[in-house]
Scaffold this active site. Sequence first.
Site, PDB file in Angstrom:
ATOM      1  N   TRP A  10     -36.813  17.443  23.398  1.00 27.47           N
ATOM      2  CA  TRP A  10     -38.235  17.696  23.692  1.00 27.47           C
ATOM      3  C   TRP A  10     -38.995  18.249  22.501  1.00 27.47           C
ATOM      4  O   TRP A  10     -40.221  18.360  22.535  1.00 27.47           O
ATOM      5  CB  TRP A  10     -38.361  18.681  24.869  1.00 27.47           C
ATOM      6  CG  TRP A  10     -37.831  18.159  26.173  1.00 27.47           C
ATOM      7  CD1 TRP A  10     -37.199  16.962  26.418  1.00 27.47           C
ATOM      8  CD2 TRP A  10     -37.890  18.828  27.440  1.00 27.47           C
ATOM      9  NE1 TRP A  10     -36.858  16.848  27.747  1.00 27.47           N
ATOM     10  CE2 TRP A  10     -37.268  17.986  28.394  1.00 27.47           C
ATOM     11  CE3 TRP A  10     -38.390  20.060  27.868  1.00 27.47           C
ATOM     12  CZ2 TRP A  10     -37.153  18.340  29.748  1.00 27.47           C
ATOM     13  CZ3 TRP A  10     -38.276  20.408  29.214  1.00 27.47           C
ATOM     14  CH2 TRP A  10     -37.672  19.554  30.142  1.00 27.47           C
ATOM     15  N   HIS A  95     -30.834  18.077  12.818  1.00 29.81           N
ATOM     16  CA  HIS A  95     -31.936  17.126  13.011  1.00 29.81           C
ATOM     17  C   HIS A  95     -32.703  16.959  11.697  1.00 29.81           C
ATOM     18  O   HIS A  95     -32.871  17.924  10.944  1.00 29.81           O
ATOM     19  CB  HIS A  95     -32.868  17.618  14.120  1.00 29.81           C
ATOM     20  CG  HIS A  95     -33.801  16.543  14.577  1.00 29.81           C
ATOM     21  ND1 HIS A  95     -34.943  16.234  13.884  1.00 29.81           N
ATOM     22  CD2 HIS A  95     -33.742  15.687  15.616  1.00 29.81           C
ATOM     23  CE1 HIS A  95     -35.550  15.219  14.495  1.00 29.81           C
ATOM     24  NE2 HIS A  95     -34.846  14.878  15.550  1.00 29.81           N
ATOM     25  N   GLU A  97     -35.732  16.817  11.114  1.00 33.48           N
ATOM     26  CA  GLU A  97     -36.874  17.727  10.984  1.00 33.48           C
ATOM     27  C   GLU A  97     -36.425  19.085  10.460  1.00 33.48           C
ATOM     28  O   GLU A  97     -37.129  19.729   9.678  1.00 33.48           O
ATOM     29  CB  GLU A  97     -37.599  17.837  12.330  1.00 33.48           C
ATOM     30  CG  GLU A  97     -38.387  16.563  12.614  1.00 33.48           C
ATOM     31  CD  GLU A  97     -38.532  16.201  14.078  1.00 33.48           C
ATOM     32  OE1 GLU A  97     -38.354  17.063  14.949  1.00 33.48           O
ATOM     33  OE2 GLU A  97     -38.813  15.008  14.345  1.00 33.48           O
ATOM     34  N   GLU A 167     -29.914   8.920  13.403  1.00 38.04           N
ATOM     35  CA  GLU A 167     -31.365   8.858  13.549  1.00 38.04           C
ATOM     36  C   GLU A 167     -31.991   8.532  12.199  1.00 38.04           C
ATOM     37  O   GLU A 167     -32.247   9.448  11.393  1.00 38.04           O
ATOM     38  CB  GLU A 167     -31.915  10.202  14.037  1.00 38.04           C
ATOM     39  CG  GLU A 167     -31.373  10.646  15.379  1.00 38.04           C
ATOM     40  CD  GLU A 167     -32.346  11.585  16.090  1.00 38.04           C
ATOM     41  OE1 GLU A 167     -32.794  11.221  17.186  1.00 38.04           O
ATOM     42  OE2 GLU A 167     -32.681  12.640  15.548  1.00 38.04           O
ATOM     43  N   SER A 213     -37.512   6.351  18.010  1.00 44.24           N
ATOM     44  CA  SER A 213     -38.402   5.483  18.783  1.00 44.24           C
ATOM     45  C   SER A 213     -37.685   4.683  19.861  1.00 44.24           C
ATOM     46  O   SER A 213     -37.991   3.509  20.087  1.00 44.24           O
ATOM     47  CB  SER A 213     -39.196   4.553  17.847  1.00 44.24           C
ATOM     48  OG  SER A 213     -40.003   5.326  16.965  1.00 44.24           O
ATOM     49  N   GLY A 234     -36.840  11.175  21.630  1.00 40.35           N
ATOM     50  CA  GLY A 234     -37.861  12.182  21.396  1.00 40.35           C
ATOM     51  C   GLY A 234     -39.043  11.960  22.333  1.00 40.35           C
ATOM     52  O   GLY A 234     -39.019  12.339  23.497  1.00 40.35           O
ATOM     53  N   GLY A 235     -40.078  11.324  21.825  1.00 40.20           N
ATOM     54  CA  GLY A 235     -41.344  11.155  22.556  1.00 40.20           C
ATOM     55  C   GLY A 235     -41.185  10.657  23.987  1.00 40.20           C
ATOM     56  O   GLY A 235     -41.809  11.202  24.912  1.00 40.20           O
TER      57      GLY A 235
END
Length: 252
Positions: A10, A95, A97, A167, A213, A234-235
């Site tokens: 999330w 991750h 990020e 990823e 994605s 994710g999204g």
Amino acid sequence: MRMPMIAGNWKLHKTRAEAAELINGLKSELAGLAGVEVVVAPPFTALETAAAALAGSGILLAAQNCYPEPTGAFTGEVSPLLLKDAGCRYVIVGHSERRQLFGESDEFINRKVHALVRDGLGVILCIGETLEEREADRMFDVLRRQVRHGLKGLAPEAMAGVVVAYEPVWAIGTGKTATDEQAQEAHAFVRALLREQFGPDVADATRILYGGSVKPGNVDGLMTQPDVDGALVGGASLKTEEFARIARFQPA
Ligand code: 13P
């Protein structure tokens, strides 16, 4: 023989009330679903609410990060033991990020992996190349470094608690998914790395998720690939119907 896993990351989304609403929706959409491990990873502040909402549902709880020490003077950090106490079964580490925005190294990520294994939590270790690295033909070198260093020093038995998530950074949040063939190529390479590092049994048993994605419209093709064992979403994990459809993937 590998139980598929569909995990929702999330990221920095959802208040406690929103988390409970999303989980209640997932519980009704996914009731009776078998043969797939479904995981949600809310932000730290919603973990306890999420754990209560998930009770008895079969959906498992994950955290998005941890610090590799059990307790101590580490202002702002959260340890594996605290996450276990909050009801987590898994923790996402490495991750892109965190690597890119917070400067996390393979060595630091490896310390987290060891801390999680020691404290009996499952690990979802993220790896993946940037677009620049792919275009410079360095994808395989990057994946090799991230797997070797990220999992350095683990006993083969400890790998039973480890899931790897491939990823590609260029596919995260861009709407640009890897093709089925690109995902399969990277996953087969990662499995070969696991074979070198831990032997054939571990390589055959370790789940490798694809992330970047993933949507209801592309999950079926990805899950048809022999080395794709699930998805880190994710999204699309923020919307009940989309995540539920992904968890109900239908490989060809
Ligand atoms: P998106 O599904 O939004 O591309 O995010 C993927 C991801 O980073 C999951 O960890």
